[in-house]
Design a protein around this motif. Structure first.
Motif, PDB file in Angstrom:
ATOM      1  N   ASP A 155      11.598   1.168  92.198  1.00  0.00           N
ATOM      2  CA  ASP A 155      12.756   1.327  91.305  1.00  0.00           C
ATOM      3  C   ASP A 155      12.677   0.346  90.136  1.00  0.00           C
ATOM      4  O   ASP A 155      12.106  -0.743  90.256  1.00  0.00           O
ATOM      5  N   LYS A 186      14.502  -5.065  82.318  1.00  0.00           N
ATOM      6  CA  LYS A 186      13.753  -4.102  83.138  1.00  0.00           C
ATOM      7  C   LYS A 186      12.781  -4.847  84.035  1.00  0.00           C
ATOM      8  O   LYS A 186      11.886  -5.547  83.549  1.00  0.00           O
ATOM      9  N   ARG A 188      10.554  -4.267  87.861  1.00  0.00           N
ATOM     10  CA  ARG A 188      10.154  -3.272  88.868  1.00  0.00           C
ATOM     11  C   ARG A 188      10.255  -3.868  90.267  1.00  0.00           C
ATOM     12  O   ARG A 188       9.792  -4.984  90.507  1.00  0.00           O
ATOM     13  N   LEU A 233      20.440  -0.559  88.973  1.00  0.00           N
ATOM     14  CA  LEU A 233      19.419   0.435  88.714  1.00  0.00           C
ATOM     15  C   LEU A 233      19.518   0.927  87.284  1.00  0.00           C
ATOM     16  O   LEU A 233      20.608   1.201  86.776  1.00  0.00           O
ATOM     17  N   VAL A 234      18.360   1.058  86.609  1.00  0.00           N
ATOM     18  CA  VAL A 234      18.320   1.571  85.252  1.00  0.00           C
ATOM     19  C   VAL A 234      17.254   2.669  85.204  1.00  0.00           C
ATOM     20  O   VAL A 234      16.359   2.726  86.057  1.00  0.00           O
ATOM     21  N   PRO A 235      17.321   3.568  84.219  1.00  0.00           N
ATOM     22  CA  PRO A 235      16.307   4.634  84.117  1.00  0.00           C
ATOM     23  C   PRO A 235      14.914   4.056  83.958  1.00  0.00           C
ATOM     24  O   PRO A 235      14.714   3.065  83.249  1.00  0.00           O
ATOM     25  N   SER A 236      13.943   4.674  84.609  1.00  0.00           N
ATOM     26  CA  SER A 236      12.576   4.162  84.568  1.00  0.00           C
ATOM     27  C   SER A 236      11.912   4.374  83.230  1.00  0.00           C
ATOM     28  O   SER A 236      10.942   3.705  82.897  1.00  0.00           O
ATOM     29  N   ASN A 237      12.411   5.329  82.421  1.00  0.00           N
ATOM     30  CA  ASN A 237      11.813   5.587  81.106  1.00  0.00           C
ATOM     31  C   ASN A 237      12.571   4.895  79.999  1.00  0.00           C
ATOM     32  O   ASN A 237      12.434   5.209  78.853  1.00  0.00           O
TER      33      ASN A 237
END
Length: 237
Positions: A155, A186, A188, A233-237
């Motif tokens: 994530d 961001k 991972r 959680l944040v968008p992966s893109n």
């Protein structure tokens, strides 16, 4: 006189024509043999038996190995939830990981990101991960409410400082600083303790490892040591 002669001439003949004796029957034609059909039937039987034998031999050469069912990031580990077993043809040139060795494999780390759907081989794992240049790993111990309940390895999250830290200003003029400040935009998740683990059930903290940029590692580690980090959680893109 003529009538008597005719009668006498036919007196020796039987009234009903006699049937020919058994020895006088006409010979029946021999039954036609078809050797081609017989040979074809034998060939089909042999082919079927050979095919069944090959299937048995191929099944005997197959082994049960580990298959990855969910992406494992660099530094992550295999678990029961991101792996399954699959049968493959044995090949001495490929270092498959037998499924019976899954527990031993859980002690190792992925040296790089392992995509979903691949069969695990020994070269994918080691004692530590090979981080990209300029990256660092930071370990966190988070309490309930400081992380999403559905957090998983791979994530992408943002890390915030939470709490009510104040500056060292004099008197009442001191104002709150660093309150709910963004530490990492961001990061991972390279590892998160499975929720079904006995260690998590018996503990109030959740171990999480993040991969962040080197220049963000120090601030994140300091906040983590004080228990002042929350993940979102944040968008992966």
């Amino acid at each position: 006189m003529k009538i008597q002669e005719r009668t006498g001439a036919g007196a020796g003949r039987p009234a009903v024509p006699t049937q020919p004796s058994v020895g006088d029957r006409l010979p029946t034609p021999p039954r036609e043999r078809k050797p081609a059909l017989a040979a074809l039937a034998v060939l089909l039987i042999l082919v079927g038996a050979l095919g069944a034998t090959m299937l048995v031999l191929q099944a005997g050469d197959r082994i049960e190995v580990v298959k990855i069912t969910a992406e494992i990031p660099a530094g992550g580990s295999v678990t029961d939830s991101n792996t399954t077993s699959v049968l493959v043809a044995e090949d001495a040139g490929i270092h498959y990981v037998p499924y019976s060795q899954l527990k031993q494999l859980e002690k190792l780390k992925a040296v790089s990101t392992i995509p979903k759907g691949v069969v695990a081989v020994g070269e994918m794992f080691g004692d530590g991960s090979k981080l990209e240049a300029g990256k660092a790993t930071v370990g966190l111990s988070l309490k309930e409410g400081q992380y999403p309940s559905n957090l998983e390895s791979g994530d992408i999250v943002a890390a915030y400082r939470v709490g009510s830290r104040t500056s060292s200003g004099s008197g009442a003029s001191g104002s709150a600083t660093d309150d709910n400040a963004l530490l990492v935009d961001k990061a991972r998740v390279s590892y998160v303790q499975p929720s079904k683990s006995d260690d998590v059930i018996s503990s109030t903290s959740l171990p999480v490892t993040l991969v962040v940029d080197n220049d963000k590692a120090a601030a994140l580690a300091q906040a983590a040591s004080n228990g002042e980090v929350a993940l979102v959680l944040v968008p992966s893109n």
